[in-house]
Design an enzyme around this catalytic site. Structure first.
Site, PDB file in Angstrom:
ATOM      1  N   TYR A   1     -20.743 -22.871  23.806  1.00  0.00           N
ATOM      2  CA  TYR A   1     -19.660 -22.991  22.824  1.00  0.00           C
ATOM      3  C   TYR A   1     -18.938 -21.655  22.648  1.00  0.00           C
ATOM      4  O   TYR A   1     -17.713 -21.594  22.556  1.00  0.00           O
ATOM      5  CB  TYR A   1     -20.204 -23.458  21.479  1.00  0.00           C
TER       6      TYR A   1
ATOM      7  N   ARG B   1     -10.476 -20.271  24.819  1.00  0.00           N
ATOM      8  CA  ARG B   1      -9.442 -20.834  23.948  1.00  0.00           C
ATOM      9  C   ARG B   1      -8.692 -19.729  23.209  1.00  0.00           C
ATOM     10  O   ARG B   1      -7.458 -19.761  23.116  1.00  0.00           O
ATOM     11  CB  ARG B   1     -10.084 -21.810  22.970  1.00  0.00           C
TER      12      ARG B   1
ATOM     13  N   TYR C   1     -13.709 -15.525  11.927  1.00  0.00           N
ATOM     14  CA  TYR C   1     -15.156 -15.376  11.897  1.00  0.00           C
ATOM     15  C   TYR C   1     -15.568 -14.042  12.526  1.00  0.00           C
ATOM     16  O   TYR C   1     -14.969 -13.599  13.516  1.00  0.00           O
ATOM     17  CB  TYR C   1     -15.830 -16.496  12.681  1.00  0.00           C
TER      18      TYR C   1
ATOM     19  N   ARG D   1      -8.700 -25.782   9.150  1.00  0.00           N
ATOM     20  CA  ARG D   1      -9.581 -26.743   8.485  1.00  0.00           C
ATOM     21  C   ARG D   1      -8.951 -28.138   8.449  1.00  0.00           C
ATOM     22  O   ARG D   1      -9.663 -29.147   8.361  1.00  0.00           O
ATOM     23  CB  ARG D   1      -9.892 -26.281   7.070  1.00  0.00           C
TER      24      ARG D   1
ATOM     25  N   GLU E   1     -21.684 -33.161  10.730  1.00  0.00           N
ATOM     26  CA  GLU E   1     -20.286 -32.725  10.699  1.00  0.00           C
ATOM     27  C   GLU E   1     -19.422 -33.959  10.502  1.00  0.00           C
ATOM     28  O   GLU E   1     -19.739 -35.032  11.025  1.00  0.00           O
ATOM     29  CB  GLU E   1     -19.953 -32.034  12.014  1.00  0.00           C
TER      30      GLU E   1
HETATM   31  O1  LIG Z   1     -14.322 -25.156  17.774  1.00  0.00           O
HETATM   32  C1  LIG Z   1     -13.752 -26.096  17.178  1.00  0.00           C
HETATM   33  O2  LIG Z   1     -12.607 -26.523  17.483  1.00  0.00           O
HETATM   34  C2  LIG Z   1     -14.472 -26.721  16.019  1.00  0.00           C
HETATM   35  C3  LIG Z   1     -15.830 -26.609  15.904  1.00  0.00           C
HETATM   36  C4  LIG Z   1     -16.501 -27.115  14.701  1.00  0.00           C
HETATM   37  O3  LIG Z   1     -16.516 -26.141  13.733  1.00  0.00           O
HETATM   38  C5  LIG Z   1     -15.808 -28.292  14.111  1.00  0.00           C
HETATM   39  O4  LIG Z   1     -16.022 -29.389  14.918  1.00  0.00           O
HETATM   40  C6  LIG Z   1     -14.374 -28.026  13.997  1.00  0.00           C
HETATM   41  C7  LIG Z   1     -13.735 -27.415  15.059  1.00  0.00           C
HETATM   42  C1  LIG Z   2     -19.008 -24.559  12.716  1.00  0.00           C
HETATM   43  C2  LIG Z   2     -18.037 -25.306  11.936  1.00  0.00           C
HETATM   44  O1  LIG Z   2     -18.113 -26.494  11.663  1.00  0.00           O
HETATM   45  C3  LIG Z   2     -16.905 -24.536  11.448  1.00  0.00           C
HETATM   46  O2  LIG Z   2     -16.701 -23.426  11.967  1.00  0.00           O
HETATM   47  O3  LIG Z   2     -16.222 -25.074  10.536  1.00  0.00           O
END
Ligand SMILES: O=C(O)C1=C[C@@H](O)[C@H](O)C=C1
Ligand SMILES: CC(=O)C(=O)O
Length: 307
Positions: free
Chosen positions: A87, A94, A146, A159, A269
């Site tokens: 990941y 990306r 992050y 978000r 999630e």
């Molecule tokens: O990396 C993403 O696009 C991503 C990862 C998770 O935090 C969640 O599924 C939202 C987006």
């Molecule tokens: C890991 C995850 O779900 C986020 O970064 O929001």
């Protein structure tokens, strides 16, 4: 479990085609793209190149705003040839695409989860109609900020995304998990993680947060028209389903799938979509959700099948 994207079978699809490594379908309002990145020892360069193709296609096809992406990543928590988590390798590629190519739209709503198949499947929804606003959560650090403890380059997503359009607005909620600030909370505690995830969702779609982003609206869990829940452990599915059906009370299409998640300490999630003033755009309905006219539709939302 293979990550895959539904392709349109609806008679309403205006067109389909392929360009470079991309397959696409479009109607008057939306362009739907899917692409598979074969497995390799390292994926960052291939991810960057695929994103470059996606940005190019959305640009010259006249659907310039990417409103939603889904990423299904084989062995998401495994290590690549350099020992970097898959990941995190994906996020490097990306981030490079966003930094080097600077697409014209804001950070898009997205999901990034595991797929037990190999390689990476990317599904994209882009539009040419309406105004798209990236939405953040005041209780969470934006993912693209992050710290490097989560990887050399941060994830590139918002978000949520709010699409204002004449036919009715759409709120796209990204995959949302039990993260406060930038840290996972309630590690090892399924119900604690689910409660925090639902709290994050209420905050993101609530009136005060949307107003902070210049969006006039106030929503809650009961307003969701579609909900997809990703659960790391199969034995947790019944408990998670019971909670979700109790809180998403607006009769949405709630789907649950077993999937690995982008952080090894996450257990659950949730993503979803809200149609504001009107029906969900055809491209976002599930195959078994005929539209009001009864015509079959095939939603873009990809299918991540349980093992
Ligand atoms: O990396 C993403 O696009 C991503 C990862 C998770 O935090 C969640 O599924 C939202 C987006
Ligand atoms: C890991 C995850 O779900 C986020 O970064 O929001």
């Amino acid at each position: 479990m293979i990550g895959s994207c539904d392709t349109w079978s609806s008679a309403d699809a205006v067109g389909t085609g392929a360009e470079w490594s991309l397959r696409y379908t479009h109607d008057d309002d939306f362009l739907s793209i899917s692409v598979f990145i074969p497995p390799s020892g390292r994926c960052a360069e291939a991810v960057r190149d695929v994103y470059a193709e996606i940005f190019a296609l959305t640009g010259w096809s006249g659907y310039p705003d990417i409103c939603r992406l889904w990423h299904y990543i084989g062995d998401i928590n495994g290590a690549n040839a350099d020992g970097l988590e898959t990941y995190r390798d994906f996020c490097v590629g990306r981030a490079r695409a966003f930094e080097e190519l600077r697409p014209p739209f804001g950070m898009p709503a997205a999901t990034g989860v595991g797929s037990s198949g190999e390689g990476i499947t990317v599904c994209v929804l882009a539009t040419r109609a309406g105004r798209l606003t990236a939405i953040e959560n005041p209780d969470q650090v934006p993912a693209y900020h992050y710290p490097t403890r989560y990887g050399p380059r941060p994830p590139s997503f918002a978000r949520a995304g709010y699409l204002e359009r004449a036919e009715g607005d759409v709120l796209f909620l990204s995959g949302t998990a039990s993260i406060v600030g930038h840290e996972t909370v309630h590690v090892g505690d399924l119900h604690g993680q689910l409660d925090r995830t639902l709290t994050n969702i209420r905050t993101v779609v609530g009136g005060p947060n949307l107003a902070r982003h210049g969006v006039d609206g106030h929503f809650g869990l009961a307003d969701f028209d579609r909900v997809k829940v990703y659960v790391r452990h199969a034995e947790h599915l019944p408990a998670v389903e019971a909670v979700c059906r109790a809180v998403f009370t607006g009769d949405p299409a709630v789907e649950l799938v077993r999937a690995d998640l982008c952080r090894s300490d996450l257990l659950v999630e949730v993503e979803g979509v809200i149609a504001v003033r009107g029906a969900l755009p055809r491209v976002l309905r599930r195959a078994d959700q005929p539209d009001r006219a009864g015509a079959p539709t095939l939603a873009q939302a990809p299918v991540v099948s349980a093992p």
